[in-house]
Design an enzyme around this catalytic site. Structure first.
Site, PDB file in Angstrom:
ATOM      1  N   ARG A 101     -68.926 -36.800  -7.062  1.00  0.00           N
ATOM      2  CA  ARG A 101     -69.442 -38.155  -7.235  1.00  0.00           C
ATOM      3  C   ARG A 101     -69.825 -38.479  -8.673  1.00  0.00           C
ATOM      4  NH1 ARG A 101     -73.392 -37.982  -1.974  1.00  0.00           N
ATOM      5  NH2 ARG A 101     -71.777 -38.214  -0.367  1.00  0.00           N
ATOM      6  N   CYS A 130     -74.826 -41.901   1.682  1.00  0.00           N
ATOM      7  CA  CYS A 130     -74.945 -42.931   2.723  1.00  0.00           C
ATOM      8  C   CYS A 130     -75.993 -43.995   2.391  1.00  0.00           C
ATOM      9  CB  CYS A 130     -75.241 -42.287   4.067  1.00  0.00           C
ATOM     10  SG  CYS A 130     -76.528 -41.024   4.033  1.00  0.00           S
ATOM     11  N   GLY A 161     -77.686 -38.065   9.583  1.00  0.00           N
ATOM     12  CA  GLY A 161     -77.379 -37.827   8.187  1.00  0.00           C
ATOM     13  C   GLY A 161     -77.360 -36.352   7.839  1.00  0.00           C
ATOM     14  N   HIS A 233     -79.902 -45.711   9.002  1.00  0.00           N
ATOM     15  CA  HIS A 233     -80.833 -45.519   7.894  1.00  0.00           C
ATOM     16  C   HIS A 233     -81.488 -46.848   7.522  1.00  0.00           C
ATOM     17  CE1 HIS A 233     -79.403 -41.557   7.578  1.00  0.00           C
ATOM     18  NE2 HIS A 233     -78.739 -41.599   6.434  1.00  0.00           N
TER      19      HIS A 233
END
Length: 327
Positions: A101, A130, A161, A233
């Site tokens: 990332r 996320c 998660g 979330h």
């Protein structure tokens, strides 16, 4: 109508299963679908659009050289080992692990915010954290209107998660993954601490937000908390902006954004809740209000399905852009 060949690595996991669901719902026209898994998962049957597919054990010899897109959903070690092998065959890799990332040159994509980072030669594409995904959707709108200066997050992250182990700790009331019973607790630590007292999860949100929004000088802080629900979330977001805030203008922008569901009515107790977000790729936004002491600070709350918009749905939306504009 473009027909594409698709691979899913980790097809038997939570994210992999949701990728298949999203591919079906978005009506992606697939010529050849190849499902990869571990040795333990190999041979299992998976239903997709009425047909049965067997999971193939992922190995260097089992890589299909004719895939157009592959979704990597099996963790960082597998991504490190296999991403380049797929890319060498001119397969676009959408990687759900965290390992690439923050690598320079690897685009970190939230489709509503930064699709311009993709081109024909970007064969490796990172799918963000996320909670960062769902947060950057409304933050992109705020930045366009008022120019972000600082973002402060407090997250309330569902056990899915953490993968199936987190779900099992909640459902079975066990203590195998978390240090305390998650059913009766909010645990204010996700992933490990680092030397500055923040956690790795918090650093992901801090660094990824800056990269996605292309705001290298943005000040970001985060506190990430695990909560005892299975999916969905929540993120409480406070922002400081440079331009004068107009809450009504912002609400209208949220209302007109097809990726956002505005839930903001104080009279009728309408606000974002996890159960409404479950199973779709919208980001639900509400509780929008100016700070009481600083008229350039804004507070709001957003909710999304972490397995869908926070992972699988965002990945498939990236794939749709590749299919429609690049492949």
């Amino acid at each position: 109508m473009i027909v594409v060949n698709i691979g899913v690595v980790g097809a038997n996991g939570l994210v992999g299963k949701n990728i298949l669901k999203a591919l079906s719902e978005y009506k992606v026209v697939i010529g050849n679908l190849v499902l990869y898994g571990s040795k333990r998962s190999a041979g299992k049957d998976v239903e997709f659009n009425g047909d049965e597919y067997k999971i193939i054990e992922l190995s260097k010899d089992s890589i299909d050289k004719d895939l157009d897109i592959v979704f990597m959903c099996a963790g960082g070690d597998i991504s490190r080992e296999y991403n380049e092998l797929f890319i060498s065959n001119k397969t676009y890799v959408i990687d759900n692990s965290s390992v690439f990332r923050m690598v320079d040159g690897v685009p970190l994509i939230v489709p509503e915010v930064n699709l311009s980072k993709l081109n024909r030669d970007t064969y490796l594409i990172a799918n963000p954290n996320c909670t960062t995904i769902q947060s950057c959707v409304p933050l992109g709108v705020v930045d366009d209107l008022f120019k972000l200066k600082r973002v402060t997050y407090s997250t309330y992250q569902a056990v899915s998660g953490s993968g199936i182990e987190g779900v099992n700790d909640l459902v079975n009331e066990t203590i195998n993954l978390y240090p305390y019973p998650i059913k009766e607790n909010l645990i204010p630590l996700i992933d490990d601490y680092v030397s500055d007292g923040f956690s790795k999860e918090e650093h992901k949100m801090i660094n990824e937000t800056k990269k996605i929004l292309s705001l290298t000088d943005l000040e970001v802080a985060a506190t990430c908390i695990r909560v005892p629900i299975e999916v969905g979330h929540g993120v409480s977001i406070s922002v400081e902006v440079e331009n004068d805030l107009d809450v009504n203008k912002l609400k209208l922008a949220f209302k007109n954004d097809l990726s956002i569901a505005l839930r903001d009515d104080t009279q009728d107790n309408i606000y974002p809740i996890a159960s409404e977000a479950k199973g779709n790729d919208l980001v639900y936004v509400g509780r929008i209000r100016k700070d009481l002491f600083n008229d350039k600070i804004l507070h709001f709350y957003c909710v999304a399905d972490n397995l869908r918009k926070g992972a699988a749905g965002n990945s498939v939306q990236i794939a749709l852009h590749l299919i429609d504009n690049i492949i």
